[in-house]
Scaffold this motif. Structure first.
Motif, PDB file in Angstrom:
ATOM      1  N   MET A  66       0.846  -1.194   0.000  1.00  0.00           N
ATOM      2  CA  MET A  66       0.000   0.000   0.000  1.00  0.00           C
ATOM      3  C   MET A  66       0.886   1.250   0.000  1.00  0.00           C
ATOM      4  SD  MET A  66      -3.062   0.991   2.669  1.00  0.00           S
ATOM      5  CE  MET A  66      -3.886  -0.575   2.413  1.00  0.00           C
ATOM      6  N   ALA A  67       0.563   2.217  -0.831  1.00  0.00           N
ATOM      7  CA  ALA A  67       1.381   3.421  -0.976  1.00  0.00           C
ATOM      8  C   ALA A  67       1.222   4.344   0.229  1.00  0.00           C
ATOM      9  CB  ALA A  67       0.989   4.152  -2.251  1.00  0.00           C
ATOM     10  N   THR A  68       2.279   5.075   0.527  1.00  0.00           N
ATOM     11  CA  THR A  68       2.254   6.046   1.622  1.00  0.00           C
ATOM     12  C   THR A  68       1.673   7.357   1.114  1.00  0.00           C
ATOM     13  OG1 THR A  68       4.205   5.047   2.650  1.00  0.00           O
ATOM     14  CG2 THR A  68       3.649   7.291   3.308  1.00  0.00           C
ATOM     15  N   LEU A  69       0.693   7.900   1.840  1.00  0.00           N
ATOM     16  CA  LEU A  69       0.083   9.166   1.435  1.00  0.00           C
ATOM     17  C   LEU A  69       0.679  10.341   2.204  1.00  0.00           C
ATOM     18  CD1 LEU A  69      -2.467  10.398  -0.231  1.00  0.00           C
ATOM     19  CD2 LEU A  69      -3.274  10.798   2.086  1.00  0.00           C
ATOM     20  N   LEU A  70       0.875  10.173   3.510  1.00  0.00           N
ATOM     21  CA  LEU A  70       1.353  11.265   4.371  1.00  0.00           C
ATOM     22  C   LEU A  70       2.638  10.841   5.069  1.00  0.00           C
ATOM     23  CD1 LEU A  70       0.888  14.002   5.948  1.00  0.00           C
ATOM     24  CD2 LEU A  70      -0.340  12.610   7.640  1.00  0.00           C
ATOM     25  N   THR A  71       3.649  11.695   5.005  1.00  0.00           N
ATOM     26  CA  THR A  71       4.907  11.442   5.706  1.00  0.00           C
ATOM     27  C   THR A  71       5.325  12.704   6.452  1.00  0.00           C
ATOM     28  OG1 THR A  71       5.628   9.888   3.992  1.00  0.00           O
ATOM     29  CG2 THR A  71       7.305  10.720   5.489  1.00  0.00           C
ATOM     30  N   ILE A  72       5.599  12.546   7.743  1.00  0.00           N
ATOM     31  CA  ILE A  72       6.065  13.656   8.585  1.00  0.00           C
ATOM     32  C   ILE A  72       7.423  13.291   9.149  1.00  0.00           C
ATOM     33  CG2 ILE A  72       5.630  14.926  10.738  1.00  0.00           C
ATOM     34  CD1 ILE A  72       2.644  14.520  10.215  1.00  0.00           C
ATOM     35  N   LYS A  73       8.366  14.221   9.072  1.00  0.00           N
ATOM     36  CA  LYS A  73       9.709  13.975   9.621  1.00  0.00           C
ATOM     37  C   LYS A  73      10.216  15.203  10.368  1.00  0.00           C
ATOM     38  CE  LYS A  73      11.311  10.455   6.340  1.00  0.00           C
ATOM     39  NZ  LYS A  73      11.280   9.390   7.362  1.00  0.00           N
ATOM     40  N   GLN A  74      10.737  14.950  11.578  1.00  0.00           N
ATOM     41  CA  GLN A  74      11.387  15.975  12.404  1.00  0.00           C
ATOM     42  C   GLN A  74      10.540  17.243  12.517  1.00  0.00           C
ATOM     43  OE1 GLN A  74      14.106  14.960  13.993  1.00  0.00           O
ATOM     44  NE2 GLN A  74      13.986  13.033  12.852  1.00  0.00           N
ATOM     45  N   LEU A  75       9.236  17.065  12.703  1.00  0.00           N
ATOM     46  CA  LEU A  75       8.315  18.202  12.762  1.00  0.00           C
ATOM     47  C   LEU A  75       8.286  18.792  14.170  1.00  0.00           C
ATOM     48  CD1 LEU A  75       6.184  19.721  10.981  1.00  0.00           C
ATOM     49  CD2 LEU A  75       4.468  18.250  12.057  1.00  0.00           C
ATOM     50  N   GLU A  76       8.387  20.104  14.232  1.00  0.00           N
ATOM     51  CA  GLU A  76       8.371  20.780  15.531  1.00  0.00           C
ATOM     52  C   GLU A  76       7.640  22.106  15.409  1.00  0.00           C
ATOM     53  OE1 GLU A  76      11.864  22.795  18.017  1.00  0.00           O
ATOM     54  OE2 GLU A  76      11.991  20.593  18.062  1.00  0.00           O
ATOM     55  N   LYS A  77       6.872  22.421  16.461  1.00  0.00           N
ATOM     56  CA  LYS A  77       6.174  23.702  16.501  1.00  0.00           C
ATOM     57  C   LYS A  77       6.332  24.327  17.872  1.00  0.00           C
ATOM     58  CE  LYS A  77       3.447  27.122  15.384  1.00  0.00           C
ATOM     59  NZ  LYS A  77       3.901  28.172  14.437  1.00  0.00           N
ATOM     60  N   SER A  78       6.876  25.553  17.893  1.00  0.00           N
ATOM     61  CA  SER A  78       7.015  26.315  19.129  1.00  0.00           C
ATOM     62  C   SER A  78       6.312  27.649  18.948  1.00  0.00           C
ATOM     63  CB  SER A  78       8.487  26.549  19.461  1.00  0.00           C
ATOM     64  OG  SER A  78       9.162  25.325  19.659  1.00  0.00           O
ATOM     65  N   PHE A  79       5.558  28.054  19.945  1.00  0.00           N
ATOM     66  CA  PHE A  79       4.905  29.358  19.895  1.00  0.00           C
ATOM     67  C   PHE A  79       5.725  30.401  20.654  1.00  0.00           C
ATOM     68  CE2 PHE A  79       1.303  26.499  19.093  1.00  0.00           C
ATOM     69  CZ  PHE A  79       0.801  27.079  17.944  1.00  0.00           C
ATOM     70  N   THR A  80       6.613  29.953  21.533  1.00  0.00           N
ATOM     71  CA  THR A  80       7.510  30.833  22.276  1.00  0.00           C
ATOM     72  C   THR A  80       8.906  30.222  22.217  1.00  0.00           C
ATOM     73  OG1 THR A  80       7.203  29.684  24.378  1.00  0.00           O
ATOM     74  CG2 THR A  80       5.617  31.424  23.852  1.00  0.00           C
ATOM     75  N   LYS A  81       9.840  30.808  22.940  1.00  0.00           N
ATOM     76  CA  LYS A  81      11.204  30.280  22.983  1.00  0.00           C
ATOM     77  C   LYS A  81      11.336  29.108  23.960  1.00  0.00           C
ATOM     78  CE  LYS A  81      13.509  34.533  21.564  1.00  0.00           C
ATOM     79  NZ  LYS A  81      14.513  35.575  21.911  1.00  0.00           N
ATOM     80  N   GLY A  82      10.239  28.749  24.611  1.00  0.00           N
ATOM     81  CA  GLY A  82      10.260  27.629  25.548  1.00  0.00           C
ATOM     82  C   GLY A  82      10.177  26.295  24.842  1.00  0.00           C
ATOM     83  N   ASN A  83       9.643  25.290  25.560  1.00  0.00           N
ATOM     84  CA  ASN A  83       9.527  23.949  24.988  1.00  0.00           C
ATOM     85  C   ASN A  83       8.532  23.934  23.831  1.00  0.00           C
ATOM     86  OD1 ASN A  83      11.305  22.856  26.875  1.00  0.00           O
ATOM     87  ND2 ASN A  83       9.663  22.510  28.361  1.00  0.00           N
ATOM     88  N   PRO A  84       8.818  23.165  22.783  1.00  0.00           N
ATOM     89  CA  PRO A  84       7.890  23.088  21.647  1.00  0.00           C
ATOM     90  C   PRO A  84       6.564  22.445  22.040  1.00  0.00           C
ATOM     91  CG  PRO A  84       9.682  21.501  21.409  1.00  0.00           C
ATOM     92  CD  PRO A  84      10.031  22.381  22.564  1.00  0.00           C
ATOM     93  N   ILE A  85       5.501  22.872  21.397  1.00  0.00           N
ATOM     94  CA  ILE A  85       4.169  22.311  21.633  1.00  0.00           C
ATOM     95  C   ILE A  85       4.066  20.916  21.025  1.00  0.00           C
ATOM     96  CG2 ILE A  85       1.692  22.616  21.201  1.00  0.00           C
ATOM     97  CD1 ILE A  85       2.866  24.640  23.146  1.00  0.00           C
ATOM     98  N   VAL A  86       4.686  20.732  19.870  1.00  0.00           N
ATOM     99  CA  VAL A  86       4.652  19.458  19.161  1.00  0.00           C
ATOM    100  C   VAL A  86       6.060  19.109  18.691  1.00  0.00           C
ATOM    101  CG1 VAL A  86       3.896  18.319  17.031  1.00  0.00           C
ATOM    102  CG2 VAL A  86       2.255  19.590  18.389  1.00  0.00           C
ATOM    103  N   THR A  87       6.448  17.860  18.918  1.00  0.00           N
ATOM    104  CA  THR A  87       7.705  17.331  18.377  1.00  0.00           C
ATOM    105  C   THR A  87       7.432  15.924  17.860  1.00  0.00           C
ATOM    106  OG1 THR A  87       9.014  18.592  19.985  1.00  0.00           O
ATOM    107  CG2 THR A  87      10.123  16.780  18.850  1.00  0.00           C
ATOM    108  N   ILE A  88       7.359  15.784  16.545  1.00  0.00           N
ATOM    109  CA  ILE A  88       7.082  14.494  15.916  1.00  0.00           C
ATOM    110  C   ILE A  88       8.289  14.105  15.072  1.00  0.00           C
ATOM    111  CG2 ILE A  88       5.537  13.180  14.411  1.00  0.00           C
ATOM    112  CD1 ILE A  88       4.148  14.189  16.914  1.00  0.00           C
ATOM    113  N   ASN A  89       9.018  13.097  15.500  1.00  0.00           N
ATOM    114  CA  ASN A  89      10.212  12.671  14.767  1.00  0.00           C
ATOM    115  C   ASN A  89       9.840  11.982  13.453  1.00  0.00           C
ATOM    116  OD1 ASN A  89      12.017  13.625  16.727  1.00  0.00           O
ATOM    117  ND2 ASN A  89      11.775  11.753  17.940  1.00  0.00           N
ATOM    118  N   SER A  90       8.831  11.122  13.511  1.00  0.00           N
ATOM    119  CA  SER A  90       8.439  10.395  12.305  1.00  0.00           C
ATOM    120  C   SER A  90       7.005   9.903  12.428  1.00  0.00           C
ATOM    121  CB  SER A  90       9.381   9.210  12.077  1.00  0.00           C
ATOM    122  OG  SER A  90       9.003   8.473  10.931  1.00  0.00           O
ATOM    123  N   LEU A  91       6.225  10.114  11.379  1.00  0.00           N
ATOM    124  CA  LEU A  91       4.842   9.634  11.339  1.00  0.00           C
ATOM    125  C   LEU A  91       4.439   9.499   9.879  1.00  0.00           C
ATOM    126  CD1 LEU A  91       2.169   8.970  12.835  1.00  0.00           C
ATOM    127  CD2 LEU A  91       1.587  11.394  12.662  1.00  0.00           C
TER     128      LEU A  91
END
Length: 333
Positions: free
Chosen positions: A1-26
Motif C-alpha cells: 500500500m502506498a504512503t500518502l502522508l509522511t512527517i519527519k522531524q516536525l516541531e512547533k514552538s509558539f515561544t522560545k520555551g519547549n515546543p508544543i509538538v515534536t514528531i520525529n516520524s509519522l
C-alpha cells in the motif's frame, strides 16, 4: 500500500520555551484511517493544523501524496493541499441550503449537480437538498459536514473531534455510519479525538499523543495488550499499579527496573488462578452493570477490583500471570 502522508522531524514552538509538538516520524498509508488520541493540551490540534497548513512549523517536513507541502524552503497554502476538513462544530453556512453547503467547495468545471447528489446519497441525505442547517438534527448536520468535505475528493480527510457534540446513543450510530462511509470511499482519513472508544471504533491504527510527543503507535489490540507505560494502559480501562508489597501479596517477586500493573477487570474472585491472595471486602459499590470492590489483603494494602456480583466477607482474589502488565517505563501521567 502506498504512503500518502509522511512527517519527519516536525516541531512547533509558539515561544522560545519547549515546543508544543515534536514528531520525529509519522506516516499514513493510502486508504487507511489513523486516529490521533490525546488529552487536552497534548498537541493533537496543533498537529492537525500543521498538516492542514493552518500553522507553520518551526522546523521539519510534511509530504502529502509525494508532494512536499512544508519544509524549510516550501510552504503550500491550505487550499492547495487537497485536504478536506470536518470540524467539531460542523462549520456549516447557516444561510445556505444543504445543497449549496455541499457544493461550496466544488470547481465550476465539475458536474456539480451530479457530485452533490452522489455524496448526499452516500451520507443518506438525498431529498434534503433544500433544507437549511437549523432544520437538521445534530447527526444530520455532521453528515452534511462530511459530505461537504468529501465532495471535492480530497487526498486526505481530517476529522476534528467529530462526535464530541453528540449524545451517547447518537454517537454510537454515527461512528458506525462514518466508518462505513470512509471505507466505502477508500478515503485516507486522519481522525483527531480525546476519546479512545471513538478511536477504536473508527481507526485502523492509533497514535497516542502526550505533551506533543508520540507515546505509542499501533492498532487497538496492540495498545491494549502491550501498552508501553501506565498512561497508555489507563486509556482503555481502570488500572491498578502493583508495587513490591502488593506483588508479594500475590506471590510475585518483582524484577529490578520493572514496573507492574493489573487491569481492575482482570482480577478473578474465588476462581483458580496463578497469582492469588486472600482478601477482606471493605466495600462493594454498584456502578451500573458491575460492582467496584474495595478489598484489604493480609499485609494491610487496599486494592480495587471489578466484579459482576456484589461481594462481601472474605474472598480469594487473584489474576492469571499473563494478564499482568509489565513496563520498563511507568509514566503515570
Amino acid at each position: 500500500m502506498a504512503t500518502l502522508l509522511t512527517i519527519k522531524q516536525l516541531e512547533k514552538s509558539f515561544t522560545k520555551g519547549n515546543p508544543i509538538v515534536t514528531i520525529n516520524s509519522l506516516s499514513m498509508q493510502r486508504g487507511s484511517i489513523l486516529a490521533v488520541v490525546g488529552e487536552s493540551g497534548s498537541g493533537k490540534t496543533t498537529l492537525m493544523r500543521l498538516i492542514a497548513g493552518l500553522e507553520t512549523p518551526t522546523r521539519g517536513s510534511i509530504v502529502i501524496n509525494n508532494t512536499i507541502v512544508t519544509n524549510d524552503k516550501t510552504f503550500v497554502t491550505p487550499e492547495n493541499r487537497q485536504i478536506g476538513m470536518v470540524f467539531q462544530d460542523y462549520a456549516l453556512f447557516p444561510h445556505l441550503t444543504l445543497y449549496k453547503n455541499v457544493a461550496y467547495g466544488l470547481s465550476k468545471s465539475q458536474d456539480i449537480n451530479a457530485r452533490v447528489s452522489e455524496v448526499l446519497q452516500l451520507v443518506g441525505l438525498e431529498g434534503y437538498e433544500e433544507r437549511y442547517p437549523h432544520q437538521l438534527s445534530g447527526g444530520q448536520q455532521q453528515r452534511v459536514a462530511l459530505a461537504r468535505a468529501l465532495a471535492p475528493e480530497p487526498e486526505l480527510l481530517i476529522l476534528d473531534e467529530p462526535f464530541s457534540n453528540l449524545d451517547a446513543s447518537l454517537k454510537l450510530q454515527l461512528r458506525n455510519e462514518v466508518f462505513s462511509i470512509l471505507k466505502s470511499t477508500n478515503v485516507t482519513a486522519l481522525f483527531v479525538t480525546h476519546d479512545i472508544e471513538d478511536a477504536i471504533a473508527i481507526a485502523d491504527e492509533i497514535v497516542v499523543l502526550k505533551e506533543g510527543h508520540i507515546k505509542q503507535q499501533g492498532n487497538a489490540e496492540t495498545l491494549y495488550k502491550a501498552p508501553e507505560n501506565l498512561y497508555i494502559a489507563s486509556l482503555f480501562s481502570a488500572v491498578l499499579e502493583l508495587n513490591e508489597i502488593r506483588l508479594k501479596s500475590f506471590g510475585i517477586t518483582p524484577e529490578k527496573g520493572k514496573h507492574y500493573a493489573i487491569r481492575q477487570c482482570d482480577f478473578l474472585v474465588n476462581q483458580e488462578c496463578s497469582c492469588m491472595a486472600q482478601a477482606t471486602i471493605v466495600k462493594s459499590a454498584f456502578q451500573g452493570g458491575h460492582y467496584v470492590n474495595t478489598l484489604r489483603v493480609p499485609n494491610g494494602n487496599v486494592l480495587n477490583c471489578i466484579s459482576q456480583q456484589k461481594l462481601g466477607g472474605i474472598v480469594n482474589i487473584g489474576f492469571q500471570r499473563d494478564t499482568l502488565l509489565t513496563f520498563e517505563n511507568p509514566e503515570h501521567t
